[in-house]
Enzyme design. Structure first.
Site: not given
Ligand code: P53
Length: 478
Positions: A376
């Site tokens: 990611e």
């Molecule tokens: P969203 C916090 C910090 C870093 C990654 O996040 C995180 C989170 C939780 O929000 O989550 C991951 O959608 C996660 C995904 C998520 C993505 O990062 O809050 O593995 O499910 O969608 C992005 O912008």
């Protein structure tokens, strides 16, 4: 200095999670998951966790972007971009609707058969997360989530079922998504999504968190062991949210403080990789009167079920200081953090730090000496559809380009063993943190707003064409 580019078999692709894009929350015999009882929030307004699904609330994951019925068209677009792999998760509740069911739900199993077949048709390798914030809600209500040791067996049974079923279709697996998020015990979101735990008034949150996390680590180790029996070719990794923590100054106290803060990441990775509880954690438990239960048998399992690779997410870095300095702000995980004056931030206040990715790849590789997989990375941003229908997301292209440049340095200059790169939310989907649709990450735009209005029509953004070219040239032309 050698410059030999990325390996030919580098896994370029994109990443999503079932609950954030599938929708079809009650279709095909699916049960209610923890994601199904979370309402929409926004930046600064946390998502609410309701006691079951209650009429009148906006639950954005229920429909999401309806990948459940549109996956064929979406996969066609991924193939057009040249994806070598696609990371998604298997919604636990499609397979075991309640989590403690005796038999799996055949309709759910068939859905993923078809999904993986569709990917393989285009030569796209599925990369599968077993638990990505979507535990069966029934396990929360009846057993208290991962507070309860019984959840180890439920998770192992689910994993065994899907690993057996898809043993010839899926080679790359990860056990628990961002297992270390819950280290921030101030955030109700993290304990609920990671472990199905709602903290009670007055309980020692750290005690609960470490116990649940250890059960998950044991469950993960059991699944690694089992997976290798099912198919020795399986590659089974862990998944860490990697947010490097920098010291604010060269004051030795700041440096030591940052080292201690980093243990919120290392504890999880260390157990996954080394198969034992690190001394600094044991000391921490002792000092804080935490009484974490585990047996000799558990220790043996941890040792036998260490991971093959490190999957991690990278979005941002953080800075900590022992002293209140200008720009400090409260942070649930570290007391307070400091705004880094050298980097910019996204509209959601995530500090954008491409060099931090090279740094992370290096510290992870030095510590673990295992292949790494960036599963990611990306920029959540508001996109504008122009009158002619185009979406010119240059900011997203810039973010990804800057990160790929640093990623390549880690490979070409530092010699890090990197398996692949799957930017987050390759198609717009529901934000995990806020439940918004308008925090977009995709190369593909989905017509839907925060209130749930829109046609769900798909549209290629400028970044779609850019990323296609990046893959075509194996990252040589950015
Ligand atoms: P969203 C916090 C910090 C870093 C990654 O996040 C995180 C989170 C939780 O929000 O989550 C991951 O959608 C996660 C995904 C998520 C993505 O990062 O809050 O593995 O499910 O969608 C992005 O912008």
């Amino acid at each position: 200095m050698t410059k030999n580019g990325l390996p030919n078999n580098f896994l370029w692709g994109g990443a999503v999670a079932a609950h954030q894009l599938e929708g079809g929350w009650n279709k095909g015999g699916k049960g209610v998951s923890v994601a199904d009882v979370m309402t929409a929030g926004r930046h600064g307004v946390p998502r609410q966790i309701t006691d079951g699904v209650i009429e009148g609330f906006n639950y954005p994951n229920h429909e999401a972007i309806d990948f459940y019925s549109r996956y064929k068209g979406d996969i066609k677009l991924f193939a057009e971009m040249g994806f070598k792999c696609f990371r998604t998760s298997i919604a636990w509740t499609r397979i075991f609707p309640n989590g403690d069911d005796k038999q799996p739900n055949e309709e759910g199993l068939q859905f993923y058969d078809q999904l993986f077949d569709e990917l393989l048709k285009y030569g796209i390798e599925p990369v599968v997360t077993l638990s990505h914030f979507e535990m069966p809600y029934h396990l929360v209500k009846k057993y208290g989530g991962f507070r309860n040791r019984k959840c180890i067996d439920f998770f192992v049974k689910f994993s065994e079922t899907v690993m057996n079923r898809y043993k010839d279709k899926v080679k790359y697996w990860m056990t628990f998504n961002e297992i270390n998020n819950q280290a921030d015990t101030s955030m109700d979101f993290a304990s609920f999504t990671n472990s199905g735990i709602k903290y009670e008034e007055g309980e020692n949150r750290e005690q609960t968190m470490y116990q649940a996390a250890l059960y998950e680590l044991i469950a993960s180790a059991k699944v690694v062991k089992l997976g290798k029996k099912i198919n020795p070719k399986f590659q089974i990794g862990c998944m860490l949210a990697f947010v490097p923590v920098y010291p604010y100054s060269c004051h030795p106290d700041d440096v030591m403080f940052a080292t201690e803060a980093m243990r919120n990441r290392w504890f999880f990775g260390d157990v996954h990789v080394h198969g034992e509880i690190p001394n600094y954690t044991k000391k921490y438990w002792e000092r804080n009167g935490l009484n974490i239960e585990y047996t000799e048998e558990d220790e043996k399992i941890l040792k036998e079920g260490t991971v093959d690779y490190i999957g991690f997410s990278y979005y941002m870095s953080k800075v900590v200081s022992t002293r209140q300095v200008e720009g400090s702000k409260p942070d649930g995980e570290f007391g307070y953090t400091v705004r880094n004056p050298y980097v910019k931030a996204s509209d959601w206040d995530w500090q954008i730090d491409p060099v931090g990715l090279r740094y992370s790849l290096n510290v992870l590789y030095e510590r673990y000496n295992l292949p790494l997989f960036i599963v990611e990375n990306g920029l959540g941003a508001r996109d504008v559809v122009e009158e002619d229908g185009s979406i010119n997301d240059d900011y997203r292209i810039q973010y990804l380009k800057d990160h790929i440049v640093e990623m390549k340095k880690a490979v070409e200059l530092d010699g890090v063993d990197l398996m692949g790169y799957t930017p987050w939310g390759c198609i717009d989907l529901v934000s995990a943190g806020t439940g918004e649709m308008e925090k977009r990450y995709g190369f593909i735009y989905v017509d839907k707003d925060n209130e749930g209005n829109g046609t769900l029509e798909r549209r290629k953004k400028k970044s779609f064409h850019w990323y296609k070219h990046v893959i075509e040239t194996n990252g040589e032309e950015l």
